[in-house]
Design an enzyme around this catalytic site. Structure first.
Site, PDB file in Angstrom:
ATOM      1  N   CYS A 112       0.838  -1.202   0.000  1.00 53.27           N
ATOM      2  CA  CYS A 112       0.000   0.000   0.000  1.00 53.27           C
ATOM      3  C   CYS A 112       0.876   1.256   0.000  1.00 53.27           C
ATOM      4  CB  CYS A 112      -0.996  -0.037   1.157  1.00 53.27           C
ATOM      5  SG  CYS A 112      -2.372   1.129   0.931  1.00 53.27           S
ATOM      6  N   HIS A 215      -3.521  -4.871   0.478  1.00 55.67           N
ATOM      7  CA  HIS A 215      -2.963  -5.354   1.741  1.00 55.67           C
ATOM      8  C   HIS A 215      -2.993  -6.886   1.778  1.00 55.67           C
ATOM      9  CE1 HIS A 215      -2.261  -1.705   4.152  1.00 55.67           C
ATOM     10  NE2 HIS A 215      -3.219  -1.182   3.415  1.00 55.67           N
ATOM     11  N   GLU A 217      -1.453  -8.889   3.568  1.00 58.41           N
ATOM     12  CA  GLU A 217      -1.331  -9.477   4.901  1.00 58.41           C
ATOM     13  C   GLU A 217      -2.676  -9.926   5.473  1.00 58.41           C
ATOM     14  OE1 GLU A 217      -1.858  -5.028   5.636  1.00 58.41           O
ATOM     15  OE2 GLU A 217      -0.882  -6.336   4.157  1.00 58.41           O
TER      16      GLU A 217
END
Length: 238
Positions: A112, A215, A217
């Site tokens: 990001c 993102h 993650e």
């Protein structure tokens, strides 16, 4: 074999909320994703004078996101848009540690805002505010929760990212108002949104240098998990 040591950049907050004093912040799932992929994560305080010491010890670098922007002075972007918020010490540190990691050919993953920082380090420029620059832009700051997809991206065939995720499209989350504006020499655009906004970059001259605007993650797709595993594989390589 020992797990590779992965440096992870932190966000910085002013006094208030969690503490009456300045404090660092990092969402837990960045560290969870690194651990699940086989890494040992360590947070990097914003100490520009310690960049060399950090780089001697870490095997790879994750540049994280945050609710702030790279100062346009870093890329000749002219006056800052009214929406731009900077964190000068964080950016100075991240710029130095990212450039140092690339100079040492250590794997770098930008996420990001970290993708935007990586793009600037590689010589690129940024769109300062997507709604003012892109006609019929998607809601890149999605209204639904961040652990759900906000839109799809098209992954360019022949890129390192495509080889990693093994798909032409990915459903991704989206939480940004800026984006890479160009593809300078040595940078390949590896993913785009339906409105044409650049969603991913890579620099093939390095053994692993990838930035994604979403993102991963949150691991909302198998492609996200594959990206972390590939990054950790590069970090573990001799």
């Amino acid at each position: 074999m020992p797990r590779p040591l992965i440096g992870v950049t932190l966000d910085a907050e002013k006094p208030g909320g969690y503490s009456k004093f300045p404090w660092y912040a990092l969402r837990q799932n960045y560290l969870d994703a690194i651990d699940a992929a086989g890494g040992l994560a360590v947070a990097l305080p914003h100490e520009p004078d310690r960049v060399g010491d950090y780089l001697e010890r870490i095997n790879a670098l994750v540049v994280t996101g945050g609710a702030f922007d790279v100062d346009p002075a870093y890329y000749g972007g002219g006056p800052a848009h009214a929406t731009v918020v900077t964190k000068d010490r964080r950016t100075a540190f991240e710029f130095a540690v990212t450039r140092g990691a690339l100079d040492r050919n250590k794997p770098v993953l930008g996420i990001c805002g970290g993708q935007q920082l990586l793009h600037v380090v590689l010589g690129g420029t940024l769109i300062q505010h997507i709604p003012d620059a892109v006609a019929a832009a998607l809601a890149h700051e999605q209204p639904n929760p961040r652990d759900e997809p906000g839109h799809i991206v098209t992954v360019a065939r022949g890129t390192q990212l495509h080889g990693i995720v093994g798909a032409d499209e990915l459903a991704v989350n989206s939480a940004h108002h800026q984006a890479a504006a160009d593809a300078p020499d040595g940078v390949v655009v590896n993913a785009t949104a339906p409105d044409g906004v650049i969603e991913g970059i890579e620099a093939p001259r390095y053994r692993f240098c990838i930035g994604v605007q979403w993102h991963p993650e949150f691991l909302i797709s198998e492609g996200d998990a594959r990206l972390f595993r590939a990054f950790l594989g590069a970090a573990a390589a001799p």
